[in-house]
Design a protein around this motif. Structure first.
Motif, PDB file in Angstrom:
ATOM      1  N   GLY A  76       0.821  -1.207   0.000  1.00 52.31           N
ATOM      2  CA  GLY A  76       0.000   0.000   0.000  1.00 52.31           C
ATOM      3  C   GLY A  76       0.851   1.251   0.000  1.00 52.31           C
ATOM      4  N   ILE A  77       1.944   1.238   0.768  1.00 52.11           N
ATOM      5  CA  ILE A  77       2.852   2.380   0.811  1.00 52.11           C
ATOM      6  C   ILE A  77       3.453   2.630  -0.563  1.00 52.11           C
ATOM      7  N   VAL A  78       3.899   1.563  -1.220  1.00 56.93           N
ATOM      8  CA  VAL A  78       4.504   1.696  -2.544  1.00 56.93           C
ATOM      9  C   VAL A  78       3.499   2.267  -3.541  1.00 56.93           C
ATOM     10  N   ARG A  79       2.262   1.765  -3.490  1.00 60.50           N
ATOM     11  CA  ARG A  79       1.241   2.254  -4.418  1.00 60.50           C
ATOM     12  C   ARG A  79       0.937   3.731  -4.187  1.00 60.50           C
ATOM     13  N   VAL A  80       0.788   4.092  -2.927  1.00 59.22           N
ATOM     14  CA  VAL A  80       0.461   5.479  -2.600  1.00 59.22           C
ATOM     15  C   VAL A  80       1.573   6.424  -3.049  1.00 59.22           C
ATOM     16  N   LEU A  81       2.821   6.067  -2.737  1.00 56.80           N
ATOM     17  CA  LEU A  81       3.934   6.951  -3.072  1.00 56.80           C
ATOM     18  C   LEU A  81       4.219   6.963  -4.567  1.00 56.80           C
ATOM     19  N   SER A  82       4.043   5.830  -5.222  1.00 55.07           N
ATOM     20  CA  SER A  82       4.250   5.793  -6.674  1.00 55.07           C
ATOM     21  C   SER A  82       3.274   6.730  -7.369  1.00 55.07           C
ATOM     22  N   ALA A  83       2.037   6.746  -6.899  1.00 50.81           N
ATOM     23  CA  ALA A  83       1.044   7.643  -7.474  1.00 50.81           C
ATOM     24  C   ALA A  83       1.377   9.097  -7.170  1.00 50.81           C
ATOM     25  N   THR A  84       1.919   9.336  -5.979  1.00 54.27           N
ATOM     26  CA  THR A  84       2.260  10.704  -5.569  1.00 54.27           C
ATOM     27  C   THR A  84       3.426  11.261  -6.373  1.00 54.27           C
ATOM     28  N   PHE A  85       4.442  10.425  -6.621  1.00 57.25           N
ATOM     29  CA  PHE A  85       5.672  10.905  -7.246  1.00 57.25           C
ATOM     30  C   PHE A  85       5.717  10.718  -8.756  1.00 57.25           C
ATOM     31  N   SER A  86       4.760  10.012  -9.336  1.00 60.75           N
ATOM     32  CA  SER A  86       4.847   9.657 -10.759  1.00 60.75           C
ATOM     33  C   SER A  86       4.901  10.878 -11.674  1.00 60.75           C
ATOM     34  N   ASN A  87       4.264  11.974 -11.266  1.00 58.54           N
ATOM     35  CA  ASN A  87       4.240  13.173 -12.118  1.00 58.54           C
ATOM     36  C   ASN A  87       5.202  14.247 -11.636  1.00 58.54           C
ATOM     37  N   LYS A  88       6.139  13.860 -10.774  1.00 58.64           N
ATOM     38  CA  LYS A  88       7.089  14.831 -10.235  1.00 58.64           C
ATOM     39  C   LYS A  88       8.443  14.664 -10.943  1.00 58.64           C
ATOM     40  N   ALA A  89       8.474  14.966 -12.246  1.00 58.10           N
ATOM     41  CA  ALA A  89       9.709  14.812 -13.015  1.00 58.10           C
ATOM     42  C   ALA A  89      10.645  15.995 -12.830  1.00 58.10           C
ATOM     43  N   ALA A  90      10.114  17.128 -12.438  1.00 54.89           N
ATOM     44  CA  ALA A  90      10.944  18.323 -12.270  1.00 54.89           C
ATOM     45  C   ALA A  90      10.462  19.084 -11.036  1.00 54.89           C
ATOM     46  N   LEU A  91      10.626  18.469  -9.892  1.00 50.20           N
ATOM     47  CA  LEU A  91      10.207  19.077  -8.633  1.00 50.20           C
ATOM     48  C   LEU A  91      11.256  20.087  -8.190  1.00 50.20           C
ATOM     49  N   LYS A  92      10.857  21.347  -8.049  1.00 47.87           N
ATOM     50  CA  LYS A  92      11.814  22.380  -7.659  1.00 47.87           C
ATOM     51  C   LYS A  92      12.084  22.286  -6.163  1.00 47.87           C
ATOM     52  N   VAL A  93      13.352  22.195  -5.799  1.00 45.29           N
ATOM     53  CA  VAL A  93      13.710  21.998  -4.394  1.00 45.29           C
ATOM     54  C   VAL A  93      14.687  23.057  -3.881  1.00 45.29           C
ATOM     55  N   GLY A  94      14.966  24.069  -4.662  1.00 45.10           N
ATOM     56  CA  GLY A  94      15.882  25.099  -4.184  1.00 45.10           C
ATOM     57  C   GLY A  94      16.256  26.075  -5.279  1.00 45.10           C
ATOM     58  N   GLU A  95      16.940  27.122  -4.861  1.00 42.99           N
ATOM     59  CA  GLU A  95      17.364  28.149  -5.818  1.00 42.99           C
ATOM     60  C   GLU A  95      18.532  28.928  -5.236  1.00 42.99           C
ATOM     61  N   VAL A  96      19.456  29.284  -6.086  1.00 45.68           N
ATOM     62  CA  VAL A  96      20.546  30.172  -5.695  1.00 45.68           C
ATOM     63  C   VAL A  96      20.461  31.396  -6.605  1.00 45.68           C
ATOM     64  N   LYS A  97      20.616  32.571  -6.026  1.00 52.12           N
ATOM     65  CA  LYS A  97      20.508  33.779  -6.840  1.00 52.12           C
ATOM     66  C   LYS A  97      21.386  34.880  -6.264  1.00 52.12           C
ATOM     67  N   GLY A  98      21.641  35.880  -7.087  1.00 52.76           N
ATOM     68  CA  GLY A  98      22.492  36.989  -6.659  1.00 52.76           C
ATOM     69  C   GLY A  98      22.823  37.867  -7.854  1.00 52.76           C
ATOM     70  N   THR A  99      23.944  38.559  -7.776  1.00 52.99           N
ATOM     71  CA  THR A  99      24.406  39.389  -8.887  1.00 52.99           C
ATOM     72  C   THR A  99      25.852  39.044  -9.202  1.00 52.99           C
ATOM     73  N   LEU A 100      26.226  39.261 -10.435  1.00 51.77           N
ATOM     74  CA  LEU A 100      27.583  38.980 -10.892  1.00 51.77           C
ATOM     75  C   LEU A 100      28.159  40.215 -11.567  1.00 51.77           C
ATOM     76  N   ASP A 101      29.395  40.526 -11.215  1.00 56.60           N
ATOM     77  CA  ASP A 101      30.108  41.624 -11.877  1.00 56.60           C
ATOM     78  C   ASP A 101      30.968  41.035 -12.986  1.00 56.60           C
ATOM     79  N   VAL A 102      30.751  41.493 -14.195  1.00 60.88           N
ATOM     80  CA  VAL A 102      31.497  40.957 -15.335  1.00 60.88           C
ATOM     81  C   VAL A 102      32.112  42.103 -16.134  1.00 60.88           C
ATOM     82  N   THR A 103      33.267  41.824 -16.699  1.00 55.13           N
ATOM     83  CA  THR A 103      33.951  42.786 -17.576  1.00 55.13           C
ATOM     84  C   THR A 103      34.174  42.128 -18.924  1.00 55.13           C
TER      85      THR A 103
END
Length: 226
Positions: free
Chosen positions: A34-61
């Motif tokens: 039952g656990i496998v079925r429930v989680l498989s259904a939950t995660f099956s459409n999570k091909a690109a789950l966003k879990v973080g981000e890094v951001k800031g500014t860059l000085d370029v020449t």
């Protein structure tokens, strides 16, 4: 007669004990499935789950040499950037779950996070200064294009830094645990602990990850042994 009765009672008790044990193992197996079925259904459409981000500014020449030395120009710019981290859960299968019935601990093994393509915010670019005797329109376009390319490359390097990847992995553990807990609670599986294992977090030193058997296989083997 007394001996016969005792033997019968003993055999009956043993049979009832075996039956109760088989029922318990069957229930464990059903719960694991039952656990496998429930989680498989939950995660099956999570091909690109966003879990973080890094951001800031860059000085370029950047520099444009031009066709002649007199046409050489350069520019300093500050460019905002962001890079997201995603986790692909769509490929998780039964082998990626471990269910400790005794301690009611569900362990989920997930892949490593992946940095997305860097996003350079051209609209909010700021130019600190441009130098050159003659800065042609073509040179200006080249300077801007090269600045964007350089900022994109640098943003990718920042996203790939071990510290930033580790933070994204740690956040992935929290996100996946939260996603798993909601449907498990809704399925009425009772109190349990969800632990997410990633390459960044590893496994406890006292535990060796068994990649050969899933929770279903372990319980099925125990059932067959009865």
């Amino acid at each position: 007669m007394l001996l016969v009765a005792l033997l019968v009672l003993g055999g009956l008790g043993f049979w009832m004990q075996q039956k109760a044990e088989k029922k318990r193992v069957d229930e464990e197996l059903a719960q694991a499935q039952g656990i496998v079925r429930v989680l498989s259904a939950t995660f099956s459409n999570k091909a690109a789950l966003k879990v973080g981000e890094v951001k800031g500014t860059l000085d370029v020449t950047t520099v444009d040499n031009g066709a002649l030395p007199i046409l050489r120009s350069s520019q300093k710019a500050t460019i905002p950037y962001s890079v997201g981290y995603t986790l692909d859960l769509s490929g998780l299968g039964a082998d990626d779950y471990r269910w400790d019935q005794q301690n009611r601990i569900l362990t989920i093994r997930v892949p490593i996070v992946t940095p997305e393509a860097p996003n350079v915010d051209e609209a909010n670019r700021s130019v600190a200064g441009t130098s050159g005797v003659f800065v042609t329109r073509n040179a200006s376009v080249n300077l801007q294009r090269r600045a964007s390319q350089l900022a994109t490359a640098k943003a990718g390097e920042v996203a790939a830094e071990p510290a930033n990847l580790a933070r994204a992995q740690a956040n992935a553990e929290k996100v996946v645990a939260g996603l798993a807990r909601a449907p498990l609670d809704a399925a009425g599986l009772g109190p349990l602990t969800v632990r997410v294992v990633t390459p960044a977090s590893g496994t406890p030193s006292t535990e060796r990850w068994d990649v050969s058997r899933s929770i279903e296989q372990v319980l099925a083997e125990r059932q067959q042994a009865r």
